[in-house]
Design a protein around this motif. Structure first.
Motif: not given
Length: 440
Positions: A48, A56-57, A335, A337
């Motif tokens: 990340d 990041p997901g 979120d 992400r």
């Protein structure tokens, strides 16, 4: 009565009462078989905020999955605890994440991304910790006996991509990372092209984290030619940067006036192959190009309009993804992400599906890394709801391809970008096992 005798008597009465409650069924935690089950601790890592590919997901999806299962009493009564780690796209970062997984007694590493397989697999193997459903980017994921991949990795994608391009491209330029992993890409792509007696692709190595690719883009376009030529780039997160440089190239006579290879129609007057009438066609594989990238670069007006893309899984709008989408909607909150169209998020969902089914099959109060690995080695069958074929990692299920012996899922999907959306070019999966086996 002395204080010491009174304390002993109270302890005896409390213990006896608790024992009676357990025997009569009172006080048992929901989802357990007779007492509180120990938590299950796992780790998910990914790079990340680096200059190269970021995912990041994946740890965000792991946390979302944990919130979902824990809201339902855990996995077979076990609270799921998630450790996350940023591996920074470096060997030291990957090794540090693996050592932390060992130190904090994780029973598995699940749904993670790292190109540094040699750095992270050695600590995991020494501790006996299984690696379930990595992204499929490192060779060690397909060689280590403690790795349980859920897809065919880059090998299946690129070999399948050659098959996809062979039907529509007269000449192909391949732009790929100038790395050890990237050195294998030309052989794999050519194994797919050979299925249609196609000439080999032109190999164009490129710096993985360059700020622009004008020189490589110019070379790729010239080598592909403007008569059914195709330029494919597999550069991870930098693929978008490459095609941005590609579309900015000066127009040349004979390229149809479309430096980006797209005419905005996607399928060129309804041709099922998605073939353009003129110009250079662009293409890539899932992970280098996906729906989030297409959305960020203009949707239907994106430079990826009309591009061929080979993926591991069904298109993001497929109904098989409905359970994942529901969990994201209810437990990811705000979120951003956690994008259901992101290949890393999708892979993490499938990897945690494997973990959940294996833990449930063990039906034990305490779950260990050894138990999980043993169950997978003994032939636990995992149904992913149509997102992959049924997964199983017994010896006879392994593809056994040189360099990728532990591939068990060697099916891919052929997709094309139409109207700003990744859609199926043809229904169902395509088996590329023999193609991967035929690569040098």
């Amino acid at each position: 009565m002395t204080g010491r005798r009174l304390t002993s008597l109270l302890a005896y009465v409390t213990t006896a009462t608790a024992g009676a409650s357990l025997l009569t069924g009172c006080g048992v935690l929901p989802g357990t078989t007779g007492g509180s089950r120990e938590p299950v601790t796992v780790m998910t890592w990914a790079p990340d905020q680096t200059r190269a590919t970021n995912m990041p997901g994946m740890p965000a999806m792991a946390q979302t999955f944990a919130r979902w299962v824990n809201s339902q009493g855990g996995i077979d009564g076990h609270e799921l605890r998630i450790l996350t780690c940023n591996e920074h796209n470096t060997t030291t970062g990957a090794a540090a994440c693996a050592r932390r997984a060992v130190r904090e007694k994780a029973v598995a590493v699940v749904g993670s991304y790292s190109q540094n397989g040699r750095a992270f697999m050695a600590p995991l193997e020494a501790a006996g910790i299984p690696y379930i459903g990595g992204y499929g980017i490192s060779e060690d994921e397909f060689t280590s006996p403690l790795s349980y991949p859920v897809n065919g990795g880059q090998a299946s994608l690129i070999a399948g991509h050659g098959m996809q391009l062979a039907a529509s491209c007269r000449r192909v330029s391949l732009v790929r990372p100038d790395t050890l992993a990237g050195d294998k890409f030309p052989e794999l792509l050519n194994s797919g092209l050979r299925k249609a007696s196609h000439r080999s692709a032109v190999d164009i190595p490129a710096v993985e984290d360059a700020a622009e690719y004008t020189e490589r883009a110019t070379e790729a376009r010239e080598k592909a030619g403007d008569e059914d030529g195709c330029v494919t780039a597999v550069l991870g997160e930098r693929t978008q940067t490459f095609f941005d440089s590609f579309r900015r190239l000066p127009q040349e006579d004979g390229d149809g006036g479309k430096g980006d290879g797209g005419n905005g129609d996607g399928d060129g007057s309804g041709d099922a192959s998605g073939k353009e009438e003129d110009g250079v066609r662009i293409s890539s594989v899932l992970g280098s190009v996906g729906q989030p990238v297409i959305d960020r670069t203009g949707g239907a007006h994106s430079p990826f309009e009309g591009a061929f893309v080979t993926g591991w899984y069904p298109e993001a709008s497929d109904k098989s993804w409905a359970p994942m989408r529901k969990v994201i909607q209810e437990h990811a909150f705000a979120d951003n992400r956690v994008d259901p169209a992101d290949a890393g998020v999708q892979t993490t969902w499938i990897a945690y599906t494997v973990l959940k089914e294996v833990v449930e099959s063990l039906d034990a109060d305490r779950i260990t890394a050894t138990q999980i690995a043993y169950a997978l080695d003994r032939g636990a069958r995992i149904d992913t709801g149509g997102l992959t074929p049924t997964l199983r990692w017994k010896y006879e299920d392994l593809l056994g391809a040189p360099g990728f012996p532990r591939i068990v899922n060697h099916e891919v999907t052929f997709q094309v970008v139409r109207g700003g959306r990744l859609v199926a070019q043809q229904p169902g999966f395509v088996d590329v096992g023999e193609t991967v086996l035929s690569a040098p």
